[in-house]
Design an enzyme around this catalytic site. Structure first.
Site, PDB file in Angstrom:
ATOM      1  N   ASP A  11       7.416   2.192  11.077  1.00  0.00           N
ATOM      2  CA  ASP A  11       6.883   1.596   9.714  1.00  0.00           C
ATOM      3  C   ASP A  11       6.611   0.017   9.998  1.00  0.00           C
ATOM      4  O   ASP A  11       7.686  -0.688  10.158  1.00  0.00           O
ATOM      5  CB  ASP A  11       7.887   1.814   8.755  1.00  0.00           C
ATOM      6  CG  ASP A  11       7.470   1.083   7.276  1.00  0.00           C
ATOM      7  OD1 ASP A  11       6.256   1.203   6.965  1.00  0.00           O
ATOM      8  OD2 ASP A  11       8.435   0.753   6.444  1.00  0.00           O
TER       9      ASP A  11
ATOM     10  N   SER B 197       1.723 -38.797  27.453  1.00  0.00           N
ATOM     11  CA  SER B 197       2.032 -37.509  27.545  1.00  0.00           C
ATOM     12  C   SER B 197       3.131 -37.029  26.509  1.00  0.00           C
ATOM     13  O   SER B 197       4.238 -36.759  26.958  1.00  0.00           O
ATOM     14  CB  SER B 197       2.575 -37.005  29.051  1.00  0.00           C
ATOM     15  OG  SER B 197       3.500 -38.109  29.434  1.00  0.00           O
TER      16      SER B 197
ATOM     17  N   LYS C  34       3.349   2.190   2.334  1.00  0.00           N
ATOM     18  CA  LYS C  34       3.832   2.654   3.764  1.00  0.00           C
ATOM     19  C   LYS C  34       5.331   3.311   3.824  1.00  0.00           C
ATOM     20  O   LYS C  34       5.653   4.368   4.398  1.00  0.00           O
ATOM     21  CB  LYS C  34       3.510   1.485   4.875  1.00  0.00           C
ATOM     22  CG  LYS C  34       2.185   1.034   4.872  1.00  0.00           C
ATOM     23  CD  LYS C  34       2.218   0.151   6.032  1.00  0.00           C
ATOM     24  CE  LYS C  34       2.649  -1.298   5.647  1.00  0.00           C
ATOM     25  NZ  LYS C  34       1.998  -1.944   4.286  1.00  0.00           N
TER      26      LYS C  34
ATOM     27  N   ASP D 179       0.741  -1.320  -0.047  1.00  0.00           N
ATOM     28  CA  ASP D 179       0.010   0.000  -0.162  1.00  0.00           C
ATOM     29  C   ASP D 179       0.755   1.443   0.094  1.00  0.00           C
ATOM     30  O   ASP D 179       0.309   2.162  -0.166  1.00  0.00           O
ATOM     31  CB  ASP D 179      -0.968   0.054   1.375  1.00  0.00           C
ATOM     32  CG  ASP D 179      -2.213  -0.972   1.166  1.00  0.00           C
ATOM     33  OD1 ASP D 179      -2.354  -1.488  -0.033  1.00  0.00           O
ATOM     34  OD2 ASP D 179      -2.861  -1.256   2.058  1.00  0.00           O
TER      35      ASP D 179
END
Length: 636
Positions: free
Chosen positions: A111, A542, A38, A36
């Site tokens: 950022d 276990s 940034k 986008d």
């Protein structure tokens, strides 16, 4: 750090630096979906704010020729993307912090990456931010990651959002496109409760509406992004809240000085103030406020100081020093929101380390109430949290901590979860409130204790935890051990994995989260039996180290003996008297240990039994001999 050069008219450097020191600071984060823009936006802010030195510009020019995507034009994203992988792929991976200033304000910008894989880094950046700049590609509109980052930022306490609709140059600077994106985002923002959204159309590549309006979008009359960042009001409410200082270090340079160091997270303090130390609840008076530049007459939120007290009381790292007349709560059970940050899922009942401020405690997550769908905001039932999931659960700690709900105090309401084996940070959490049972349920003091019960039986209470693959011989060996101990006159009880599933654990299946809960219940029952003075034998596969460590942590030193019944898979499968391995191989039995579910071998068992060399009787002899040597069986 690049410092903004002083104006030529400023001749008094001291006066200039003092003015800079008085300017307010805004911490903000840029987030949104991948690609986008940034990093380009932050690069443009730095470039046009004149904080880039000549040598940095020369380096940027060289990097542009090597990694740039803008041809001969400077690729401003490279000012922020510092990792080689970031430059090669053209993406942000880690959080990049940059510091710059204008004539009106100082800034710290984080950022953060847009990839879903690196959401944990976005959470890190948002945890200390005052404002979020949400970037949206004008061509793509509001995406899932846009919603996720917005929801997380709001969840993490950010109340101010700037919606930067970027890449307007690629849609012809069309107003209708901008308004469509804004309408979609406002609709989502209303769902999650965003009160302040300032939309700004811009082109980070060409600088439109970043620091100057330009001529491409005359229809937009609002502020540029920088104008908004310079004028937005920053909350100063922390100083007006009650005093809180989490202790990070106890300073003891000499016998004459004991100071408690930390950063004041809210309120103010003066010498003579009455304070309460939590979770102990003891009270004292502030004697001095010590700093490297001398004692202070008062200190406020944001300052790091060393406090001395007027009386000698026990204060340690992780304690909270608070105003005596307005102290935070203390509890060991909470409802919390969890943001899961690891590839391995969060399982109900599994124990993790929880780091809240400077205090580290053991935390068990159970139950998981629901998972939140960031697209629809629906609450869905879930038994686990996967990577980037957000859920609400209950958390139980092994000791109480001082806290405040995250919505009221980030520092005392936030925490991280850490894997007990790898020490990896696996989740971030926000305390919502304490559970009432945390205050209402207390340990009842009893006159007859574990030592007295064990002494009455002529033995030392302990648990023998036999672990190994199905078919390893655990039950057979445990049965023979118990027979020998009973022949010696000892008092025992054997908890077998199959037998327990007929009653106590009959509601559990064999998925990972069910196996975790299976072991949690058995460990708690074993603890009660050891408290009764018994020698308890536990025969369970276990398979996970985390649960075996959780079980060990319930007992005192010397009470837990991990017995690894070491049998190779091929040998165990060859003994398949129940036909379970055959079913698992045919796909008829899911989540079978050793086939499609892992078995994590013990790292440092107290006793290891090699069943390829020892018979069941010989193995029992070995274990009983070890117990005698450890003084467990008492006098014969």
């Amino acid at each position: 750090m690049a410092l903004r050069p002083a104006p030529a008219a400023v001749r008094d450097v001291g006066a200039y630096l003092e003015a800079q020191d008085r300017m307010s600071l805004l911490r903000f984060i840029t987030c949104g979906s991948v690609d986008d823009g940034k990093s380009t936006l932050i690069g443009r802010l730095l470039y046009e704010s004149n904080v880039i030195f000549d040598d940095q510009l020369a380096a940027l020019d060289a990097d542009t020729r090597r990694f740039g995507t803008r041809g001969a034009e400077l690729d401003l994203a490279l000012l922020v993307d510092g990792l080689t992988a970031e430059r090669e792929q053209g993406i942000t991976i880690d959080v990049a912090y940059r510091y710059f200033a204008t004539d009106k304000r100082k800034f710290i910008v984080a950022d953060t990456p847009g990839h879903e894989q690196y959401t944990r880094n976005m959470v890190t950046g948002a945890s200390n931010a005052d404002l979020a700049v949400i970037l949206v590609d004008a061509r793509k509109g509001v995406l899932t990651q846009t919603r996720r980052h917005s929801y997380l930022a709001h969840l993490l306490g950010i109340s101010r959002f700037a919606l930067a609709v970027n890449k307007m140059d690629l849609v012809g600077y069309e107003r209708a496109v901008f308004e469509g994106v804004v309408a979609d985002y406002r609709a989502f923002g209303a769902q999650i409760g965003l009160a302040e959204i300032v939309p700004i159309p811009l082109s980070a590549v060409y600088g439109d509406n970043v620091t100057q309006h330009g001529t491409s979008m005359p229809w937009f009359a609002g502020p540029t992004l920088l104008e908004h960042l310079e004028t937005v009001q920053v909350d100063a409410q922390l100083a007006g809240q009650p005093f809180r200082l989490p202790v990070q270090w106890v300073s003891r340079p000499s016998a004459d000085f004991r100071g408690f160091c930390g950063q004041i997270v809210s309120g103010r303090v003066r010498p003579g103030d009455r304070v309460r130390i939590l979770p102990s609840g003891r009270e004292a008076q502030i004697a001095r406020i010590v700093t490297a530049d001398g004692d202070l007459g008062a200190a406020v939120a944001g300052q790091s100081v060393t406090l001395t007290l007027g009386s000698e009381i026990d204060v340690g790292r992780g304690d909270v020093i608070a105003a005596a007349d307005a102290a935070p709560q203390v509890a060991d059970q909470f409802e919390a929101t969890i943001i899961w940050l690891h590839d391995e899922p969060m399982l109900q009942g599994r124990a993790y380390l929880m780091k809240a401020g400077a205090r580290t405690v053991s935390a068990t997550v159970s139950p998981l109430k629901h998972r939140i769908n960031v697209n629809t905001l629906e609450h869905a039932a879930a038994e686990r949290l996967e990577l980037n999931d957000i859920g609400v659960c209950e958390i139980e700690l092994d000791q109480p901590i001082a806290f405040e709900p995250y919505a009221e105090n980030r520092a005392l309401g936030g925490f991280i979860l850490i894997d007990r084996i790898t020490n990896a940070t696996v989740g971030a959490g926000l305390i919502r409130f304490a559970l009432r049972r945390s205050q209402n349920v207390h340990w009842q003091a009893l006159d007859v204790d574990k030592k007295l019960r064990a002494r009455q039986k002529g033995q030392r209470a302990c648990v023998l935890w036999l672990t190994g693959l199905s078919g390893a011989g655990k039950s057979t060996i445990a049965n023979r051990i118990e027979k020998q101990l009973v022949a010696l006159g000892r008092h025992t009880y054997l908890l077998d994995g199959d037998n327990v599933r007929h009653g106590l654990n009959k509601d559990l299946g064999f998925a990972a989260q069910d196996r975790v809960e299976n072991i949690r219940r058995v460990a708690q029952v074993s603890r009660l039996m050891v408290d009764a003075g018994l020698i308890v034998l536990v025969s369970f596969i276990s398979p996970f180290r985390a649960e075996r460590r959780m079980a060990r942590a319930l007992f005192e030193a010397g009470e837990f003996f991990e017995v690894f019944v070491d049998t190779p898979l091929a040998v165990a499968e060859g003994r398949d008297v129940k036909g379970l391995y055959g079913k698992a191989r045919r796909g008829e039995l899911k989540n079978f240990t050793g086939i499609d579910s892992p078995y994590e071998t013990p790292e440092h068992p107290e006793i290891r039994i090699d069943t390829t060399r020892l018979s069941a009787e010989e193995a029992a002899d070995l274990v009983v001999a070890r117990l005698k040597a450890a003084g467990v069986t008492g006098p014969a």
